[in-house]
Design an enzyme around this catalytic site. Structure first.
Site, short mmCIF file in Angstrom:
data_model
loop_
_atom_site.label_atom_id
_atom_site.label_comp_id
_atom_site.label_asym_id
_atom_site.label_seq_id
_atom_site.Cartn_x
_atom_site.Cartn_y
_atom_site.Cartn_z
N LYS A 4 0.73 -1.05 -0.10
CA LYS A 4 0.08 -0.30 0.00
C LYS A 4 0.75 1.39 0.00
CE LYS A 4 -2.64 2.65 2.99
NZ LYS A 4 -1.56 3.58 4.15
N ASN A 5 2.18 1.15 0.76
CA ASN A 5 2.48 2.70 0.75
C ASN A 5 3.96 2.95 0.07
OD1 ASN A 5 1.12 3.24 3.42
ND2 ASN A 5 2.68 2.27 4.62
N ARG B 274 -4.82 10.62 4.44
CA ARG B 274 -3.79 10.95 4.74
C ARG B 274 -2.47 11.11 4.15
NH1 ARG B 274 -2.76 11.21 10.72
NH2 ARG B 274 -0.79 11.50 10.93
N CYS C 154 -7.05 8.30 9.42
CA CYS C 154 -7.03 7.91 10.06
C CYS C 154 -6.73 8.95 11.28
CB CYS C 154 -5.71 6.76 10.49
SG CYS C 154 -6.61 4.97 9.78
N ARG D 94 -0.31 14.72 11.84
CA ARG D 94 0.76 14.84 10.88
C ARG D 94 1.47 15.61 10.14
NH1 ARG D 94 0.77 10.07 5.98
NH2 ARG D 94 1.21 8.43 8.71
N PRO D 95 2.04 16.76 10.88
CA PRO D 95 2.08 18.43 10.29
C PRO D 95 3.45 18.32 9.21
CG PRO D 95 3.98 17.29 12.37
CD PRO D 95 2.89 16.50 12.42
N ILE D 96 2.51 18.92 7.84
CA ILE D 96 3.41 19.53 6.77
C ILE D 96 3.77 20.19 6.92
CG2 ILE D 96 0.94 18.48 6.02
CD1 ILE D 96 0.13 20.98 4.62
N ASP D 97 4.37 21.16 7.99
CA ASP D 97 5.65 21.67 7.36
C ASP D 97 7.11 20.84 7.30
OD1 ASP D 97 5.71 20.45 9.79
OD2 ASP D 97 6.68 22.35 11.35
N LEU D 98 6.95 20.27 7.08
CA LEU D 98 8.34 19.46 6.77
C LEU D 98 7.81 19.56 5.36
CD1 LEU D 98 10.93 18.35 7.91
CD2 LEU D 98 10.31 16.33 7.90
N ASP E 209 3.78 0.87 12.04
CA ASP E 209 2.61 0.44 11.77
C ASP E 209 1.95 -1.31 12.32
OD1 ASP E 209 1.76 2.22 10.20
OD2 ASP E 209 2.12 2.07 8.43
N ILE F 109 6.43 7.27 16.91
CA ILE F 109 6.58 8.16 15.98
C ILE F 109 5.77 8.33 16.24
CG2 ILE F 109 6.07 7.49 13.48
CD1 ILE F 109 8.78 6.70 14.72
N ARG G 194 -8.79 0.55 4.09
CA ARG G 194 -7.83 1.33 3.30
C ARG G 194 -6.63 0.65 2.81
NH1 ARG G 194 -6.06 4.90 6.89
NH2 ARG G 194 -4.93 5.36 5.74
#
Length: 432
Positions: A22-23, A92, A116, A121-125, A307, A329, A399
């Site tokens: 999936k990933n 996500r 989920c 899960r900050p997107i600033d990075l 996971d 994590i 998912r």
């Protein structure tokens, strides 16, 4: 709405083939946006997250065809650079469209992703990294409006403060068609990063070092059509190994990459399982009573995967002794504990640490899937529990796992998927 019913205490036995990762398939499908022509991708699992990705690709203007586990993507006529909020919220990992759309269109308008609720899960990075490639962006009301500066996407050196998989993927996707060379320091090392790079290199990209902490991307002018086979899913493989262990069974996984599941094999051996590895096969034999696992700490690859944390916690609930699990994590990835307690598990948690005192057996219960991996933990608990277990809200499980009930049934589990109307389901949950 579907639910899963399990009559537990059935020992699993047999062999299975594990689905495609999936990933891996999600960023590879996004990477098809960058290709001048048709991308043919094999071993694509039938998952709701894959369906959501295909829907976004079609919205952007791609022609997508699916036959079994093969998906073809023709991005010739892509015209849009925005993704609606309702589509972004489906999963996500949808933020990976940022790098793909920017690399193809030079601009992108996205909302923050959904999926989920396992923690921030900050997107600033992602944004700070993309900005270094020459991207201007502004955020307003949950939307991100990005555009490439006058010089276009330009290679540079980027050092990540954390080896984020998504940020690494976004940088690679934006950099493959950029001017010059991009160097990513402290890059994520997950096998899925290497799989993405392999696909892009087949298309003519020049990516070096994928799978190591430093990745170099030399920009090229165009990418051309190719075929690619997605790697096996190491998380699904780990889950089915734990299914064999928790039911005191014997199972073999074929056509997998054993090195990818090494972080899972070690604690299973500590629990007393006999695990044999040969080529692309892994076979597990579980003892009559599992032993405690002294300490599990989730870490970026090649450490123990977050996971698989929920699934391994399910296993420790019936192990002999006390096990400790530390989640490094995500800060909200213990939501499955409340559901495991319904089975009679003994778990206490504070902050990011959980202490599990193993019991002799679990009892069947009515539970819900709190998230994707938490849902698979419910299945595992139900497989070893005495009596019947009912799992609702299994859309989370869909998912990431392709028809898990059929795979487990082939191994001897008494498990089935049934449909139920929302009113009945709500009534049953209200009486618990």
């Amino acid at each position: 709405m579907d639910k899963i019913i399990i009559n537990g205490s059935k020992r699993l036995n047999g062999e299975i083939t594990v689905q495609g990762a999936k990933n891996s398939v999600l960023p590879i499908l996004v990477a098809a946006l960058l290709v001048d022509g048709v991308s043919i991708i094999h071993n694509c699992p039938m998952l709701s997250d894959v369906d959501a990705t295909v829907t976004i690709l079609e919205y952007l203007g791609c022609k997508v065809e699916r036959e079994g586990h093969t998906i073809s993507v023709d991005s010739t006529d892509i015209k849009r650079y925005d993704v609606p909020d309702n589509l972004m919220r489906e999963m996500r990992s949808s933020i990976v469209f940022l790098g793909g759309i920017l690399g193809r269109m030079g601009k992108a308008v996205l909302s923050t992703p959904g999926g989920c609720e396992i923690g921030l899960r900050p997107i600033d990075l992602h944004l700070s990294s993309i900005e270094q490639l020459g991207v201007n962006f502004k955020t307003d009301g949950g939307f991100i409006d990005c555009s490439v500066g006058e010089k276009g996407l330009t290679g540079t050196k980027i050092t990540l403060s954390f080896p984020s998989v998504g940020a690494t993927e976004n940088i690679i996707l934006a950099a493959v068609l950029a001017h010059g060379t991009t160097v990513i320091n402290n890059a994520a090392r997950e096998p899925e990063i290497s799989d993405l790079a392999d696909f892009l290199n087949r298309c003519g990209a020049k990516i070096h070092g994928a799978g190591d902490s430093t990745v170099t991307v030399e920009g090229v002018k165009r990418l051309t059509s190719t075929e690619h086979t997605v790697i096996p899913d190491r998380i699904a493989a780990s889950t089915y190994m734990i299914a064999g262990a928790i039911t005191n069974g014997k199972i073999c996984l074929k056509d997998i990459i054993p090195s990818h599941i090494g972080p899972t094999i070690q604690p299973l051996r500590e629990a007393g399982c006999d695990i044999a590895v040969s080529g692309r096969w892994v076979c597990l034999s579980s003892p009559p009573r599992l032993k405690r696992i002294r300490m599990i700490r989730t870490m970026p690859y090649p450490g123990f995967p977050t996971d698989v944390q929920a699934q391994m916690m399910a296993l420790t609930t019936v192990a002999d002794g006390t096990s400790v699990i530390v989640e490094n994590i995500f800060e909200s990835r213990f939501k499955h504990i409340g559901e495991l307690l319904r089975f009679g598990a003994k778990i206490s948690a504070e902050g990011r640490m959980a202490v599990v005192e193993g019991v002799k057996h679990l009892n069947g219960a009515n539970v819900k899937a709190t998230d994707l991996r938490g849902g698979s933990a419910m299945i595992l608990a139900g497989l070893c529990a005495h009596g019947a277990t009912q799992i609702t809200e299994i859309h989370h499980i869909d998912r990431g796992y392709e028809e898990p009930e059929k795979i487990l049934e082939s191994l001897g589990a008494d498990i089935k998927r049934v449909k139920e109307d929302a009113k009945t389901e709500q009534s049953e949950r209200g009486t618990q």
